[in-house]
Design an enzyme around this catalytic site. Structure first.
Site, PDB file in Angstrom:
ATOM      1  N   TYR A   8     -27.610 -28.474 -31.614  1.00 51.05           N
ATOM      2  CA  TYR A   8     -26.359 -28.796 -30.937  1.00 51.05           C
ATOM      3  C   TYR A   8     -26.033 -30.280 -31.091  1.00 51.05           C
ATOM      4  O   TYR A   8     -24.876 -30.654 -31.308  1.00 51.05           O
ATOM      5  CB  TYR A   8     -26.448 -28.453 -29.446  1.00 51.05           C
ATOM      6  CG  TYR A   8     -26.321 -26.988 -29.098  1.00 51.05           C
ATOM      7  CD1 TYR A   8     -25.977 -26.033 -30.047  1.00 51.05           C
ATOM      8  CD2 TYR A   8     -26.516 -26.559 -27.797  1.00 51.05           C
ATOM      9  CE1 TYR A   8     -25.850 -24.695 -29.705  1.00 51.05           C
ATOM     10  CE2 TYR A   8     -26.389 -25.216 -27.441  1.00 51.05           C
ATOM     11  CZ  TYR A   8     -26.062 -24.290 -28.401  1.00 51.05           C
ATOM     12  OH  TYR A   8     -25.924 -22.972 -28.060  1.00 51.05           O
TER      13      TYR A   8
ATOM     14  N   LYS B 227     -28.131 -25.084 -24.010  1.00 51.56           N
ATOM     15  CA  LYS B 227     -29.326 -25.613 -24.682  1.00 51.56           C
ATOM     16  C   LYS B 227     -29.182 -27.110 -24.914  1.00 51.56           C
ATOM     17  O   LYS B 227     -30.162 -27.785 -25.204  1.00 51.56           O
ATOM     18  CB  LYS B 227     -29.581 -24.861 -25.983  1.00 51.56           C
ATOM     19  CG  LYS B 227     -30.157 -23.466 -25.758  1.00 51.56           C
ATOM     20  CD  LYS B 227     -30.556 -22.784 -27.044  1.00 51.56           C
ATOM     21  CE  LYS B 227     -29.383 -22.384 -27.893  1.00 51.56           C
ATOM     22  NZ  LYS B 227     -28.522 -21.373 -27.217  1.00 51.56           N
TER      23      LYS B 227
END
Length: 358
Positions: free
Chosen positions: A149, A116
């Site tokens: 992230y 991702k």
């Protein structure tokens, strides 16, 4: 190296990545603590630590007598929006590193994220912005989208500058491995789906996109991810870098899908171009699974605790082929390899031995 001098703190030791990492470290002679809200007592020689990463008082108490040399962060918490994902998951990393900072014992912090990083967050997964050409490479810039992230990485970078430890970031593709109740567990999800198909006399129907069915792909065995985590944290040339990590082979799902069906002794349906989400397919199978559990003496009769169809649909439904470039770690000396078909079938064997599937 005398690994008895290395003290590892594995954060998220009950998950796919954390449990396999803990086993790898212990096999190499490390002292290993496993931190989680519900400690894992199933791994021999793992020292369980019960703590809530969102509660700094809990962390101070749990870690009072523990001074790790290496921290491996392998966990996250899913929230309703990406803004909440960012707020909560950055706090998980920040709180832990803030509590450990006064000890001045940490030499290296490894953070596990995933693809991702390149494809976007859950809300815009593989849909928005300028997606990178595949295979994805660590040098690709961040997407102009909110992404937890990125927030977790930034917490590691800031703490590294403050505290002087080295770091590594690890970006696996879909992780295949043994863990029950994990939010992102394609291997167990497909094993459950195939078992239901076998029980009900159905064919194994591909749930994803044409691009994934026909395109080249790869996955990441949790065991090879564990090996890369240990390697990067103990290899000078690997410090302060981000690394993709996959098995080292590539495949097309239209080939592997039949091989997986063959293992279960069922027929794989030919893909007709229609996307059939697995979440919808399994939505009404809870009662069937309860009946199967009773019939075969399985350990878990709650389908929702085994299958994470929503995440499998994200991976298999992507509108592009995706694979990782492994040049960065290969050039630095990481040469481990894992056969992907074996990743699945060895997992299926373990699930059967553990009485989680018939």
């Amino acid at each position: 190296m005398d690994n008895r001098k290395n003290i590892a703190l594995v954060v998220g030791a009950t998950g796919i990545t954390g449990s396999n990492l803990a086993g790898e470290l212990i096999s190499q002679g490390w002292i290993v603590y496993g931190l989680s809200r519900t400690p894992n007592n199933n791994i021999p020689k793992l020292l369980p630590v019960k703590a809530d990463l969102l509660d700094t008082n809990s962390l101070h108490t749990a870690l009072e007598e523990i001074s790790p040399t290496h921290v491996y962060f392998t966990t996250w918490m899913r929230n309703d929006t990406e803004e909440e994902n960012i707020r909560v998951n950055s706090a998980l990393v920040r709180n832990l590193l803030d509590v450990l900072a006064p000890k001045a014992s940490v030499k290296h912090v490894a953070l596990v994220t995933g693809l991702k990083h390149y494809l976007g967050p859950f809300e815009a997964y593989a849909k928005e912005g300028k997606l990178p050409e595949t295979p994805v490479r660590e040098e690709h810039p961040r997407l102009p989208l909110p992404n937890f992230y990125y927030a977790q990485e930034d917490e590691v970078y800031k703490a590294s500058e403050r505290d002087g430890f080295t770091w590594s970031i690890h970006r696996p593709h879909t992780v295949i491995g043994y863990a029950v109740g994990n939010l992102m567990n394609m291997g167990v999800t497909l094993a459950v789906y195939a078992s239901i198909c076998k029980e009900t006399g159905r064919r194994l129907i591909w749930p994803g996109s044409a691009e994934q069915w026909n395109g080249i792909s790869d996955v990441t065995d949790a065991r090879i991810l564990a090996k890369q985590l240990v390697w990067a944290s103990t290899t000078e040339s690997a410090k302060n870098q981000a690394f993709n990590i996959a098995n080292g082979d590539v495949f097309r799902w239209k080939w592997l899908w039949k091989r997986l069906a063959d293992w279960f002794g069922i027929e794989a349906a030919d893909f007709d171009g229609t996307v059939r989400p697995l979440e919808k397919e399994l939505n009404h199978e809870g009662q069937i699974w309860k009946e199967m559990s009773k019939k075969y003496g399985l350990k878990e009769d709650n389908l929702d605790k085994l299958a994470s169809a929503w995440h499998t649909d994200l991976d298999l439904g992507r509108p592009l082929e995706v694979m990782c470039d492994m040049s960065a770690s290969r050039k630095s000396g990481f040469t481990a390899y894992q056969n992907t078909e074996d990743s699945f079938t060895e997992l299926f064997e373990k699930l059967r031995i553990e009485r989680l599937i018939p």
